[in-house]
Design a protein around this motif. Structure first.
Motif, mmCIF file in Angstrom:
data_model
loop_
_atom_site.group_PDB
_atom_site.id
_atom_site.type_symbol
_atom_site.label_atom_id
_atom_site.label_comp_id
_atom_site.label_asym_id
_atom_site.label_seq_id
_atom_site.Cartn_x
_atom_site.Cartn_y
_atom_site.Cartn_z
ATOM 1 N N LEU A 114 0.733 -0.893 0.171
ATOM 2 C CA LEU A 114 -0.136 -0.004 0.081
ATOM 3 C C LEU A 114 0.737 1.444 -0.435
ATOM 4 O O LEU A 114 0.387 2.126 -0.943
ATOM 5 N N SER A 115 2.138 1.184 0.713
ATOM 6 C CA SER A 115 3.146 2.293 1.414
ATOM 7 C C SER A 115 3.554 2.360 -0.193
ATOM 8 O O SER A 115 3.444 3.615 -0.998
ATOM 9 N N ILE A 116 4.107 1.846 -0.995
ATOM 10 C CA ILE A 116 4.106 1.986 -2.519
ATOM 11 C C ILE A 116 3.459 2.394 -3.643
ATOM 12 O O ILE A 116 3.914 3.474 -4.560
ATOM 13 N N THR A 117 2.093 1.128 -3.002
ATOM 14 C CA THR A 117 1.354 2.146 -4.265
ATOM 15 C C THR A 117 1.212 3.312 -4.170
ATOM 16 O O THR A 117 1.151 4.361 -5.626
ATOM 17 N N LEU A 118 0.954 3.897 -3.101
ATOM 18 C CA LEU A 118 0.030 5.517 -2.303
ATOM 19 C C LEU A 118 1.637 6.269 -2.905
ATOM 20 O O LEU A 118 2.046 7.089 -3.740
ATOM 21 N N LEU A 119 2.839 6.181 -2.980
ATOM 22 C CA LEU A 119 4.173 6.221 -3.596
ATOM 23 C C LEU A 119 4.352 6.878 -4.347
ATOM 24 O O LEU A 119 5.032 7.592 -5.268
ATOM 25 N N ALA A 120 4.220 5.536 -5.661
ATOM 26 C CA ALA A 120 4.274 5.419 -6.826
ATOM 27 C C ALA A 120 2.908 6.866 -7.749
ATOM 28 O O ALA A 120 3.377 7.609 -8.364
ATOM 29 N N VAL A 121 1.638 6.029 -7.195
ATOM 30 C CA VAL A 121 0.154 7.014 -7.897
ATOM 31 C C VAL A 121 0.774 8.271 -6.984
ATOM 32 O O VAL A 121 0.623 9.153 -7.705
ATOM 33 N N SER A 122 1.149 9.043 -6.285
ATOM 34 C CA SER A 122 1.985 10.475 -6.190
ATOM 35 C C SER A 122 2.753 10.936 -6.839
ATOM 36 O O SER A 122 2.789 11.924 -7.605
ATOM 37 N N GLY A 123 3.785 9.646 -7.037
ATOM 38 C CA GLY A 123 4.966 10.272 -8.030
ATOM 39 C C GLY A 123 4.066 10.746 -9.351
ATOM 40 O O GLY A 123 4.200 12.113 -10.401
#
Length: 326
Positions: free
Chosen positions: A6-15
């Motif tokens: 979830l953290s990886i996904t949120l960071l990637a989507v934010s980027g």
């Protein structure tokens, strides 16, 4: 593990969100600075096919968007300010100009993004003139572009530990599957630059192989046609023909690329040498688009005649209607 994903996904989507914002605002700022000049350049320096290709390449490099340049060409053709034949060379040149972005993305500049963002923010905040604020916005968004790619790369790094993700990415080595993924991603996010940026960053983190990266890159080239087709809605036939030429060029060159993806990948490896996979994908993007333009440039007069025969101009069509006998 789920919380990590979830953290990886949120960071990637934010980027990704930051990247799409930076691309759109950068294109808008550059159009404010050079938009009218770009129209004049397109009208003045596109009298011959080689000059039109060169002009399309230069303007796309300056505006940092092949879609913007092709849509601008369609608008000029629709307004009668740019002959349909000349616009075909501009379309070809735009496909070369867009490869400059992939070369820049292959550099790891994200950690230095503040060098552009801070002066840009100061200009944007302190400048009293509109041109100064626009230049500041462009500089800030240019830095934000690389910072967002840095975020995507940092988000992707831990994915090496997930076998499921690795297995899915390896499946993209299948040319059809990889191209389909690239086209779908580009269609959804409406940015081939974002797709290529993500591909290059995934490759830099060791998550994507060269064959998979090339396949996704080919799909991204196809996905970018959606903007062009939308730009032709409600336009006259000359503008529609310009949009159709862009689609035809991409479909034919991508089909050839998929058929020859094995030899093409081997050629990229031979020319790129021992560079990292991210740089190899950037080189593949340049080589593919330049080869496509060299293939199509001699065929522009033939393509013009075929499109004219298929979609004759309205005035010409009216002249061809037989007058009934009295």
């Amino acid at each position: 593990m789920n919380s990590s994903l979830l953290s990886i996904t949120l960071l990637a989507v934010s980027g990704l969100v930051l990247f799409l914002y930076a691309v759109s605002r950068l294109a808008l700022a550059l159009r404010h600075v050079a938009g009218e000049r770009a129209k004049g350049v397109l009208d003045r320096f596109t009298k011959t096919i080689p000059m039109a290709i060169l002009t399309g390449t230069v303007v796309t490099t300056l505006l940092d968007s092949s879609s913007v340049v092709i849509i601008l060409a369609i608008a000029l053709v629709s307004a009668g300010a740019l002959p349909f034949r000349n616009s075909l060379g501009v379309v070809l040149g735009a496909n070369i100009g867009t490869t400059i972005s992939s070369q820049l993305f292959a550099f790891d500049l994200g950690q230095y993004a503040v060098v552009a963002m801070l002066p840009g923010l100061l200009l944007l905040s302190l400048s009293k003139k509109r041109n100064g604020r626009t230049a500041g916005r462009a500089l800030f968004c240019f830095g934000l572009l690389f910072f967002s790619l840095f975020l995507i790369g940092e988000a992707a790094a831990p994915l090496k530990d997930y076998r499921g993700v690795q297995a899915w990415l390896l499946k993209l080595e299948n040319p059809i599957r990889g191209a389909g993924a690239g086209a779908l991603i580009t269609l959804v996010i409406q940015s081939s630059s974002a797709t290529l940026g993500m591909v290059i960053k995934l490759a830099a983190k060791g998550l994507l192989t060269l064959p998979a990266g090339v396949a996704v890159m080919l799909g991204a080239e196809l996905g970018t046609c959606s903007d062009t087709l939308l730009a032709t809605v409600g336009r006259g036939r000359p503008a529609i023909k310009t949009g159709l030429f862009h689609v035809f060029f991409n479909v034919v060159s991508i089909s050839l690329g998929l058929l020859l993806i094995g030899p093409f990948t081997a050629l990229v490896l031979r020319l790129a040498g021992q560079t990292d996979v991210a740089r190899q994908i950037a080189h593949a993007h340049v080589l593919f688009n330049v080869a496509g333009v060299l293939l199509f440039a001699p065929l522009v007069p033939l393509c013009q005649r075929l499109l004219d025969a298929w979609l004759p101009d309205e005035q010409r069509s009216a002249n061809l209607v037989p007058v009934p006998a009295v």
